[in-house]
Design a protein around this motif. Structure first.
Motif, PDB file in Angstrom:
ATOM      1  N   THR A   1      20.563  59.876  29.486  1.00  8.21           N
ATOM      2  CA  THR A   1      21.778  60.136  30.253  1.00  8.21           C
ATOM      3  C   THR A   1      21.936  61.611  30.603  1.00  8.21           C
ATOM      4  O   THR A   1      22.852  61.965  31.345  1.00  8.21           O
ATOM      5  CB  THR A   1      23.024  59.681  29.462  1.00  8.21           C
ATOM      6  OG1 THR A   1      23.053  60.371  28.197  1.00  8.21           O
ATOM      7  CG2 THR A   1      22.991  58.183  29.212  1.00  8.21           C
ATOM      8  N   ARG A  60      17.542  59.908  40.354  1.00  7.72           N
ATOM      9  CA  ARG A  60      18.533  58.877  40.671  1.00  7.72           C
ATOM     10  C   ARG A  60      17.866  57.510  40.878  1.00  7.72           C
ATOM     11  O   ARG A  60      18.427  56.473  40.519  1.00  7.72           O
ATOM     12  CB  ARG A  60      19.313  59.291  41.927  1.00  7.72           C
ATOM     13  CG  ARG A  60      20.364  58.332  42.386  1.00  7.72           C
ATOM     14  CD  ARG A  60      21.347  57.911  41.293  1.00  7.72           C
ATOM     15  NE  ARG A  60      22.183  59.006  40.818  1.00  7.72           N
ATOM     16  CZ  ARG A  60      22.313  59.320  39.543  1.00  7.72           C
ATOM     17  NH1 ARG A  60      21.652  58.654  38.601  1.00  7.72           N
ATOM     18  NH2 ARG A  60      23.106  60.302  39.157  1.00  7.72           N
ATOM     19  N   TRP A  90      20.653  56.185  34.852  1.00  7.80           N
ATOM     20  CA  TRP A  90      21.743  56.461  33.917  1.00  7.80           C
ATOM     21  C   TRP A  90      21.937  57.955  33.687  1.00  7.80           C
ATOM     22  O   TRP A  90      22.900  58.349  33.016  1.00  7.80           O
ATOM     23  CB  TRP A  90      21.473  55.766  32.581  1.00  7.80           C
ATOM     24  CG  TRP A  90      21.397  54.279  32.702  1.00  7.80           C
ATOM     25  CD1 TRP A  90      20.286  53.500  32.637  1.00  7.80           C
ATOM     26  CD2 TRP A  90      22.478  53.385  32.962  1.00  7.80           C
ATOM     27  NE1 TRP A  90      20.594  52.181  32.819  1.00  7.80           N
ATOM     28  CE2 TRP A  90      21.944  52.078  33.023  1.00  7.80           C
ATOM     29  CE3 TRP A  90      23.858  53.554  33.139  1.00  7.80           C
ATOM     30  CZ2 TRP A  90      22.740  50.956  33.256  1.00  7.80           C
ATOM     31  CZ3 TRP A  90      24.648  52.433  33.379  1.00  7.80           C
ATOM     32  CH2 TRP A  90      24.091  51.157  33.431  1.00  7.80           C
ATOM     33  N   LYS A 100      23.335  61.411  34.161  1.00 14.94           N
ATOM     34  CA  LYS A 100      24.540  61.927  34.821  1.00 14.94           C
ATOM     35  C   LYS A 100      24.674  63.439  34.682  1.00 14.94           C
ATOM     36  O   LYS A 100      25.222  64.096  35.567  1.00 14.94           O
ATOM     37  CB  LYS A 100      25.794  61.262  34.224  1.00 14.94           C
ATOM     38  CG  LYS A 100      25.847  59.756  34.390  1.00 14.94           C
ATOM     39  CD  LYS A 100      25.963  59.355  35.846  1.00 14.94           C
ATOM     40  CE  LYS A 100      26.108  57.842  35.982  1.00 14.94           C
ATOM     41  NZ  LYS A 100      26.201  57.444  37.421  1.00 14.94           N
ATOM     42  N   HIS A 101      24.176  64.001  33.587  1.00 18.12           N
ATOM     43  CA  HIS A 101      24.414  65.417  33.277  1.00 18.12           C
ATOM     44  C   HIS A 101      23.091  66.176  33.360  1.00 18.12           C
ATOM     45  O   HIS A 101      22.085  65.731  32.804  1.00 18.12           O
ATOM     46  CB  HIS A 101      25.003  65.558  31.873  1.00 18.12           C
ATOM     47  CG  HIS A 101      25.782  66.809  31.680  1.00 18.12           C
ATOM     48  ND1 HIS A 101      27.157  66.871  31.697  1.00 18.12           N
ATOM     49  CD2 HIS A 101      25.364  68.090  31.475  1.00 18.12           C
ATOM     50  CE1 HIS A 101      27.560  68.105  31.504  1.00 18.12           C
ATOM     51  NE2 HIS A 101      26.490  68.866  31.362  1.00 18.12           N
ATOM     52  N   ALA A 125      26.481  66.701  43.647  1.00 15.66           N
ATOM     53  CA  ALA A 125      27.777  66.024  43.691  1.00 15.66           C
ATOM     54  C   ALA A 125      27.687  64.718  44.481  1.00 15.66           C
ATOM     55  O   ALA A 125      28.290  63.707  44.097  1.00 15.66           O
ATOM     56  CB  ALA A 125      28.821  66.955  44.305  1.00 15.66           C
ATOM     57  N   TYR A 126      26.925  64.739  45.568  1.00 17.07           N
ATOM     58  CA  TYR A 126      26.770  63.525  46.387  1.00 17.07           C
ATOM     59  C   TYR A 126      26.071  62.417  45.606  1.00 17.07           C
ATOM     60  O   TYR A 126      26.397  61.232  45.743  1.00 17.07           O
ATOM     61  CB  TYR A 126      25.979  63.865  47.653  1.00 17.07           C
ATOM     62  CG  TYR A 126      25.652  62.674  48.510  1.00 17.07           C
ATOM     63  CD1 TYR A 126      26.632  62.083  49.309  1.00 17.07           C
ATOM     64  CD2 TYR A 126      24.369  62.125  48.529  1.00 17.07           C
ATOM     65  CE1 TYR A 126      26.346  60.980  50.096  1.00 17.07           C
ATOM     66  CE2 TYR A 126      24.069  61.032  49.314  1.00 17.07           C
ATOM     67  CZ  TYR A 126      25.065  60.465  50.092  1.00 17.07           C
ATOM     68  OH  TYR A 126      24.763  59.371  50.866  1.00 17.07           O
ATOM     69  N   LEU A 127      25.091  62.793  44.754  1.00 19.97           N
ATOM     70  CA  LEU A 127      24.352  61.817  43.957  1.00 19.97           C
ATOM     71  C   LEU A 127      25.009  61.537  42.608  1.00 19.97           C
ATOM     72  O   LEU A 127      24.406  60.880  41.754  1.00 19.97           O
ATOM     73  CB  LEU A 127      22.913  62.314  43.738  1.00 19.97           C
ATOM     74  CG  LEU A 127      22.042  62.415  44.985  1.00 19.97           C
ATOM     75  CD1 LEU A 127      20.693  63.040  44.650  1.00 19.97           C
ATOM     76  CD2 LEU A 127      21.832  61.039  45.624  1.00 19.97           C
ATOM     77  N   ASP A 128      26.211  62.058  42.409  1.00 18.77           N
ATOM     78  CA  ASP A 128      26.995  61.802  41.197  1.00 18.77           C
ATOM     79  C   ASP A 128      26.359  62.430  39.953  1.00 18.77           C
ATOM     80  O   ASP A 128      26.306  61.815  38.880  1.00 18.77           O
ATOM     81  CB  ASP A 128      27.180  60.296  40.998  1.00 18.77           C
ATOM     82  CG  ASP A 128      28.291  59.986  39.994  1.00 18.77           C
ATOM     83  OD1 ASP A 128      29.167  60.844  39.809  1.00 18.77           O
ATOM     84  OD2 ASP A 128      28.255  58.894  39.379  1.00 18.77           O
ATOM     85  N   PHE A 129      25.874  63.677  40.090  1.00 18.11           N
ATOM     86  CA  PHE A 129      25.393  64.450  38.946  1.00 18.11           C
ATOM     87  C   PHE A 129      26.408  65.529  38.607  1.00 18.11           C
ATOM     88  O   PHE A 129      27.089  66.063  39.488  1.00 18.11           O
ATOM     89  CB  PHE A 129      24.056  65.142  39.255  1.00 18.11           C
ATOM     90  CG  PHE A 129      22.875  64.221  39.309  1.00 18.11           C
ATOM     91  CD1 PHE A 129      22.406  63.585  38.167  1.00 18.11           C
ATOM     92  CD2 PHE A 129      22.206  63.997  40.500  1.00 18.11           C
ATOM     93  CE1 PHE A 129      21.304  62.749  38.208  1.00 18.11           C
ATOM     94  CE2 PHE A 129      21.113  63.157  40.558  1.00 18.11           C
ATOM     95  CZ  PHE A 129      20.651  62.529  39.410  1.00 18.11           C
ATOM     96  N   VAL A 130      26.460  65.890  37.339  1.00 14.42           N
ATOM     97  CA  VAL A 130      27.212  67.061  36.891  1.00 14.42           C
ATOM     98  C   VAL A 130      26.180  68.093  36.446  1.00 14.42           C
ATOM     99  O   VAL A 130      25.404  67.851  35.516  1.00 14.42           O
ATOM    100  CB  VAL A 130      28.160  66.719  35.729  1.00 14.42           C
ATOM    101  CG1 VAL A 130      28.827  67.990  35.204  1.00 14.42           C
ATOM    102  CG2 VAL A 130      29.200  65.701  36.165  1.00 14.42           C
TER     103      VAL A 130
END
Length: 265
Positions: free
Chosen positions: A106, A170, A175, A177-178, A195-200
């Motif tokens: 993750t 991705r 899974w 994310k970070h 941000a578009y691919l939902d990463f921090v």
């Protein structure tokens, strides 16, 4: 290593029976037509591992592995079928489960390494490292296992090379994310794509008053992975002309580490 060496036929890089059993079912099955296949896939893998571990050339492979042309031909065929990628990813998930973690990570750490590439078809100049060659953009999990690698000419910036890493993560490791990275990745285009691919993306910076070398949280993990790579002498430099061949060499090395760890914990 001494105990493992006793189980190999000739060289420390040879597969033991326990290691071969892990991925033997993944090898291509013989066709129904044509003459029977004579090649021994275990010997092909042993030859490729010997080459990557020792750093020798294809024509310098020991003769008992068989003709080097046969070994090279099957290496290219297996790489074309993404078999080395499959073996590596399966071994990675098994190693994570053996360590008590979920099979899919993750969080990941990204970084890059510039290496000389004297025979590369396309290469560039990294002004910061003063190296003419290729750049390895990689992502690893928080224990240092390789998740993704992207090879580019050395003049490609870290943030530009990392954009392909984000796309690959991705798709293959959904899974995650970070992401942890250093200050070179704090760029607007990369942050927008993350941000578009939902990463921090968390940037780990050095302290302003730091003097000399200091181990930074998360950052040391990816540097250790580069150290694991360069223990395989073929990867100290990038000797391959083609990028896909160089990519397969990295997967052979890093997959070999995971397979040995799983078979001989």
């Amino acid at each position: 290593m001494a105990q493992i060496a006793k189980k190999t036929k000739r060289y420390p890089s040879d597969l033991t029976d326990e290691e071969w059993e892990q991925f033997a079912p993944l090898m291509p099955k013989p066709g129904r037509r044509g003459r029977p296949r004579e090649v021994d896939f275990r010997e092909v893998i042993n030859a490729v591992r010997y080459l990557v571990r020792s750093g020798c050339g294809w024509r310098m492979l020991p003769i008992h592995f068989g003709p080097w042309q046969t070994v090279y031909g099957w290496f290219r065929e297996l790489a074309r079928r993404f078999l080395f990628q499959t073996i590596h990813d399966v071994a990675l998930m098994l190693d994570r489960e053996r360590a008590g973690r979920e099979a899919s990570p993750t969080a990941a750490v990204i970084d890059s390494q510039s290496v000389k590439a004297p025979q590369a078809g396309t290469r560039g100049y990294d002004a910061g490292k003063k190296i003419v060659g290729r750049k390895r953009h990689i992502a690893v999990d928080t224990d240092g296992r390789l998740l993704m690698v992207n090879l580019t000419p050395a003049d490609i910036s870290d943030s530009a090379g990392a954009q392909a890493i984000l796309d690959g993560i991705r798709k293959r490791w959904p899974w995650v994310k970070h992401l942890f990275a250093d200050g070179a990745y704090d760029r607007l285009k990369l942050m927008d794509k993350a941000a578009y691919l939902d990463f921090v993306v968390e940037i780990i910076r050095r302290s302003d008053d730091q003097k000399g070398f200091e181990v930074l949280p998360r950052r040391w993990v990816v540097e250790r992975t580069f150290g694991w790579m360069t223990r395989w002498r073929r990867l100290v430099r990038d000797y391959e002309k083609r990028i896909d061949v160089s990519h397969a060499m990295i997967l052979v090395a890093m997959g070999g580490n995971l397979i040995r760890r799983n078979a001989h914990p």
